[in-house]
Design a protein around this motif. Structure first.
Motif, PDB file in Angstrom:
ATOM      1  N   MET A 164      50.393  22.510  32.517  1.00 55.96           N
ATOM      2  CA  MET A 164      50.496  21.182  31.922  1.00 55.96           C
ATOM      3  C   MET A 164      50.768  21.260  30.422  1.00 55.96           C
ATOM      4  N   VAL A 165      50.264  22.292  29.762  1.00 54.98           N
ATOM      5  CA  VAL A 165      50.469  22.436  28.320  1.00 54.98           C
ATOM      6  C   VAL A 165      51.949  22.624  28.005  1.00 54.98           C
ATOM      7  N   GLY A 166      52.626  23.476  28.800  1.00 54.49           N
ATOM      8  CA  GLY A 166      54.053  23.679  28.587  1.00 54.49           C
ATOM      9  C   GLY A 166      54.854  22.408  28.805  1.00 54.49           C
ATOM     10  N   MET A 167      54.516  21.656  29.834  1.00 54.69           N
ATOM     11  CA  MET A 167      55.208  20.400  30.091  1.00 54.69           C
ATOM     12  C   MET A 167      54.924  19.379  28.991  1.00 54.69           C
ATOM     13  N   LEU A 168      53.689  19.424  28.460  1.00 57.22           N
ATOM     14  CA  LEU A 168      53.343  18.504  27.379  1.00 57.22           C
ATOM     15  C   LEU A 168      54.161  18.795  26.127  1.00 57.22           C
ATOM     16  N   LEU A 169      54.386  20.089  25.840  1.00 55.74           N
ATOM     17  CA  LEU A 169      55.186  20.455  24.676  1.00 55.74           C
ATOM     18  C   LEU A 169      56.622  19.949  24.804  1.00 55.74           C
ATOM     19  N   GLU A 170      57.128  19.894  26.005  1.00 55.31           N
ATOM     20  CA  GLU A 170      58.509  19.448  26.214  1.00 55.31           C
ATOM     21  C   GLU A 170      58.666  17.940  26.036  1.00 55.31           C
ATOM     22  N   HIS A 171      57.662  17.172  26.429  1.00 56.85           N
ATOM     23  CA  HIS A 171      57.815  15.723  26.497  1.00 56.85           C
ATOM     24  C   HIS A 171      57.204  14.978  25.318  1.00 56.85           C
ATOM     25  N   THR A 172      56.500  15.675  24.439  1.00 52.84           N
ATOM     26  CA  THR A 172      55.876  14.977  23.307  1.00 52.84           C
ATOM     27  C   THR A 172      56.671  15.110  22.022  1.00 52.84           C
ATOM     28  N   VAL A 173      57.872  15.682  22.093  1.00 54.36           N
ATOM     29  CA  VAL A 173      58.701  15.811  20.895  1.00 54.36           C
ATOM     30  C   VAL A 173      59.063  14.412  20.388  1.00 54.36           C
ATOM     31  N   GLY A 174      58.745  14.141  19.134  1.00 52.22           N
ATOM     32  CA  GLY A 174      58.962  12.824  18.550  1.00 52.22           C
ATOM     33  C   GLY A 174      57.730  11.963  18.558  1.00 52.22           C
ATOM     34  N   ASN A 175      56.714  12.318  19.351  1.00 49.65           N
ATOM     35  CA  ASN A 175      55.464  11.563  19.397  1.00 49.65           C
ATOM     36  C   ASN A 175      54.310  12.335  18.763  1.00 49.65           C
ATOM     37  N   LEU A 176      54.231  13.623  19.064  1.00 47.42           N
ATOM     38  CA  LEU A 176      53.180  14.481  18.518  1.00 47.42           C
ATOM     39  C   LEU A 176      53.805  15.705  17.874  1.00 47.42           C
TER      40      LEU A 176
END
Length: 235
Positions: free
Chosen positions: A47-59
């Motif tokens: 989940m951490v890897g997927m989170l890094l991909e989808h939070t660009v621009g937000n976090l």
């Protein structure tokens, strides 16, 4: 039901859809939900890897990486970090390009404004303009092309009314001093000086305890010629 944390937990643990979880947290506008999202994702390395991909621009990705415990193995971490760095460089390059375009546009518009400000102001009364329009209409019957060129030339000229904006008396070119600003407002010199004196007295009454300089850096004892209508509207 208003329980945002439980809804977020359902999306992560049951649906296992990180993209939907990020969209859900973004819609809530709650900083605590971002912390909750990171905390729940840290329990599952994938989940951490997927989170890094989808939070660009937000976090900030560095903030997420700093919270990862030592020794936690994240699948495809290297490839995902390379993608994040590449996207960041692309975004930075686009911002620099947009700034360069913006600066070039500002310079071009400033040069255009400078050339326009150097042009004369055409003074004409309403009767003269109406007469000129009738003449142009009559001449258009004989030569459409020449009339079109004349109309374009007249439209490009900056005009002002042939009356004082304060006393509304006609502006006579002979035996009378008058001042025309580029905003197309014209005044008798005596009317303009009287209007500026009244504005100055009102301004001094409002801020009599202030310093001796105006906003433009000129001493308060000196009155700079300015359009009364535009100055009043700006104030």
């Amino acid at each position: 039901m208003g329980n945002a944390k439980e809804a977020l937990s359902t999306i992560i643990n049951k649906l296992e859809d990180i993209q939907e979880a990020v969209e859900f947290v973004t819609e809530q506008h709650d900083d605590e939900l971002w912390d909750e999202l990171i905390r729940q994702c840290l329990q599952k390395p994938e989940m951490v890897g997927m989170l890094l991909e989808h939070t660009v621009g937000n976090l900030d990705p560095l903030y997420i990486v700093s919270l990862v415990p030592d020794g936690l193995e994240i699948p495809k971490l290297r490839d995902r970090l390379v993608k994040i760095v590449t996207d960041y460089r692309t975004e930075t390059s686009l911002r620099h390009g947009c700034n360069d375009i913006l600066k070039a546009d500002c310079v071009n518009l400033l040069v255009k404004y400078y050339h326009e400000a150097r042009r004369g102001v055409c003074m004409a009364s309403m009767d003269e303009e109406a007469q000129g329009a009738r003449v142009n209409e009559g001449s258009s019957r004989t030569g459409d092309r020449s009339s079109t060129l004349r109309n374009l030339e007249m439209k490009s000229r900056t005009r002002c009314g042939a009356r004082c904006c304060l006393c509304f008396d006609p502006l006579s070119i002979q035996d009378m001093s008058f001042i025309v600003f580029y905003c197309c407002h014209a005044y008798h010199q005596s009317c303009l000086e009287g209007g500026l004196d009244s504005m100055k007295s009102n301004s001094n009454a409002r801020d009599s305890d202030d310093g001796s300089e105006d906003d433009d850096g000129s001493p308060s004892g000196e009155s700079r010629m300015r359009c009364v209508l535009c100055t009043t509207a700006a104030a």
